[in-house]
Design an enzyme around this catalytic site. Structure first.
Site, mmCIF file in Angstrom:
data_model
loop_
_atom_site.group_PDB
_atom_site.id
_atom_site.type_symbol
_atom_site.label_atom_id
_atom_site.label_comp_id
_atom_site.label_asym_id
_atom_site.label_seq_id
_atom_site.Cartn_x
_atom_site.Cartn_y
_atom_site.Cartn_z
ATOM 1 N N TYR A 25 0.829 -1.207 0.000
ATOM 2 C CA TYR A 25 0.000 0.000 0.000
ATOM 3 C C TYR A 25 0.864 1.257 0.000
ATOM 4 O O TYR A 25 0.546 2.247 -0.658
ATOM 5 C CB TYR A 25 -0.935 -0.004 1.219
ATOM 6 C CG TYR A 25 -1.758 1.255 1.332
ATOM 7 C CD1 TYR A 25 -2.865 1.452 0.511
ATOM 8 C CD2 TYR A 25 -1.430 2.241 2.252
ATOM 9 C CE1 TYR A 25 -3.622 2.612 0.602
ATOM 10 C CE2 TYR A 25 -2.174 3.404 2.357
ATOM 11 C CZ TYR A 25 -3.267 3.578 1.527
ATOM 12 O OH TYR A 25 -4.011 4.730 1.619
ATOM 13 N N GLU A 84 4.108 2.414 15.461
ATOM 14 C CA GLU A 84 4.902 2.132 14.261
ATOM 15 C C GLU A 84 4.007 1.785 13.078
ATOM 16 O O GLU A 84 4.201 2.283 11.983
ATOM 17 C CB GLU A 84 5.891 1.000 14.535
ATOM 18 C CG GLU A 84 6.736 0.614 13.350
ATOM 19 C CD GLU A 84 7.697 1.694 12.883
ATOM 20 O OE1 GLU A 84 8.104 1.644 11.713
ATOM 21 O OE2 GLU A 84 8.042 2.588 13.672
ATOM 22 N N TYR A 87 -2.738 -1.017 10.857
ATOM 23 C CA TYR A 87 -3.209 -1.553 9.585
ATOM 24 C C TYR A 87 -4.525 -2.283 9.802
ATOM 25 O O TYR A 87 -4.671 -3.062 10.748
ATOM 26 C CB TYR A 87 -2.189 -2.526 8.988
ATOM 27 C CG TYR A 87 -2.590 -3.036 7.625
ATOM 28 C CD1 TYR A 87 -2.413 -2.254 6.488
ATOM 29 C CD2 TYR A 87 -3.179 -4.287 7.481
ATOM 30 C CE1 TYR A 87 -2.797 -2.715 5.239
ATOM 31 C CE2 TYR A 87 -3.566 -4.756 6.235
ATOM 32 C CZ TYR A 87 -3.372 -3.963 5.118
ATOM 33 O OH TYR A 87 -3.753 -4.414 3.879
ATOM 34 N N VAL A 88 -5.463 -2.000 8.911
ATOM 35 C CA VAL A 88 -6.737 -2.713 8.877
ATOM 36 C C VAL A 88 -6.898 -3.255 7.467
ATOM 37 O O VAL A 88 -6.662 -2.538 6.483
ATOM 38 C CB VAL A 88 -7.910 -1.784 9.252
ATOM 39 C CG1 VAL A 88 -9.243 -2.507 9.078
ATOM 40 C CG2 VAL A 88 -7.758 -1.291 10.692
ATOM 41 N N GLY A 94 -13.641 0.856 7.660
ATOM 42 C CA GLY A 94 -14.951 1.476 7.864
ATOM 43 C C GLY A 94 -15.800 0.756 8.899
ATOM 44 O O GLY A 94 -16.906 1.183 9.192
ATOM 45 N N GLY A 98 -9.832 0.333 13.120
ATOM 46 C CA GLY A 98 -8.740 1.291 13.294
ATOM 47 C C GLY A 98 -8.996 2.206 14.474
ATOM 48 O O GLY A 98 -8.108 2.454 15.293
ATOM 49 N N TYR A 132 -7.302 10.290 10.935
ATOM 50 C CA TYR A 132 -6.603 10.716 12.152
ATOM 51 C C TYR A 132 -7.104 12.075 12.634
ATOM 52 O O TYR A 132 -7.315 12.287 13.832
ATOM 53 C CB TYR A 132 -5.098 10.769 11.925
ATOM 54 C CG TYR A 132 -4.472 9.440 11.575
ATOM 55 C CD1 TYR A 132 -4.886 8.255 12.181
ATOM 56 C CD2 TYR A 132 -3.453 9.359 10.635
ATOM 57 C CE1 TYR A 132 -4.313 7.037 11.859
ATOM 58 C CE2 TYR A 132 -2.863 8.147 10.308
ATOM 59 C CZ TYR A 132 -3.301 6.990 10.923
ATOM 60 O OH TYR A 132 -2.720 5.797 10.602
#
Length: 170
Positions: A25, A84, A87-88, A94, A98, A132
Site C-alpha cells: 500500500y 509504528e 493496519y486494517v 470502515g 482502526g 486521524y
C-alpha cells in the site's frame, strides 16, 4: 464490532502478512526484511520492547493490528507510545477496527500516565490523514522526520568506533 486483544505468538504470521500488505500500500513492496523469527523475538522474547494489539471482528477473525513501542519525552518527563504501524485489512475498513485500536492505545497511555500517542503518516495518504484528524490528532507541521540508514548509518557508526556498551544499553 471490534474486539481488541494483545497479540500472541500465534498471530505472528498474520501480523507479518499485514506488514507486507502495508508495504505494498505504501508503494514499497520489496522493503520488508522482517521474518517470523525476528518478529517473534521482539514481541515475545525474554525482554520485549515492541508490542502489538489485534483487532478482531465478532466472529474472531483478525481484521487489523497496531504495533507500537515506548518513547520518552524529555520535556514531559514521561513515556509516550509510538505507533509504528496501524493496519486494517481493506475489506474491513470502515467497520471501526482502526478507531478501536487507537482508542485502546489512547486508553493505555492514559492509564499508565503517558504524555502522548504519536505516529507518522505519508503525506499522500489522504484517507488516513482525514481519519486521524477526525479522531482529534494533529499533524506536527513544524517537524520533519529524519532517518539515518544504510551506507550513511554504517559510515557514521563506523567513524565513532565501538560504543561503550555500559552507556549504550537500550
Amino acid at each position: 464490532m471490534s474486539v481488541i486483544r494483545p497479540a500472541t505468538a500465534d498471530d505472528v504470521p498474520a501480523i507479518l502478512g499485514m506488514i507486507h500488505d502495508l508495504a505494498i500500500y505504501e508503494k514499497e513492496p520489496d522493503a520488508v526484511k522482517n521474518t517470523p523469527e525476528k518478529l517473534t523475538e521482539v514481541l515475545f522474547g525474554d525482554n520485549p520492547r515492541v508490542f502489538a494489539n489485534m483487532a478482531e471482528n465478532a466472529a474472531g477473525e483478525v481484521q487489523g493490528f497496531a504495533l507500537w513501542f515506548l518513547n520518552y519525552s524529555t520535556w514531559e518527563g514521561v513515556h509516550g507510545i509510538y505507533l509504528e504501524d496501524l493496519y486494517v485489512r481493506p475489506e474491513a475498513r470502515g467497520e471501526g477496527h482502526g478507531k478501536a485500536l487507537l482508542q485502546h492505545l489512547a486508553a493505555t497511555a492514559v492509564e499508565r500516565g503517558y504524555a502522548r500517542v504519536e505516529w507518522s503518516v505519508l503525506d499522500w495518504n489522504e484517507p488516513s490523514i482525514k481519519f486521524y484528524k477526525n479522531l482529534g490528532a494533529l499533524p506536527m507541521e513544524e517537524w520533519s522526520t529524519f532517518r539515518l540508514t544504510g551506507e550513511a548509518l554504517q559510515t557514521l557508526g563506523s567513524a565513532a568506533g565501538a560504543p561503550d556498551r555500559a552507556l549504550a544499553r537500550g
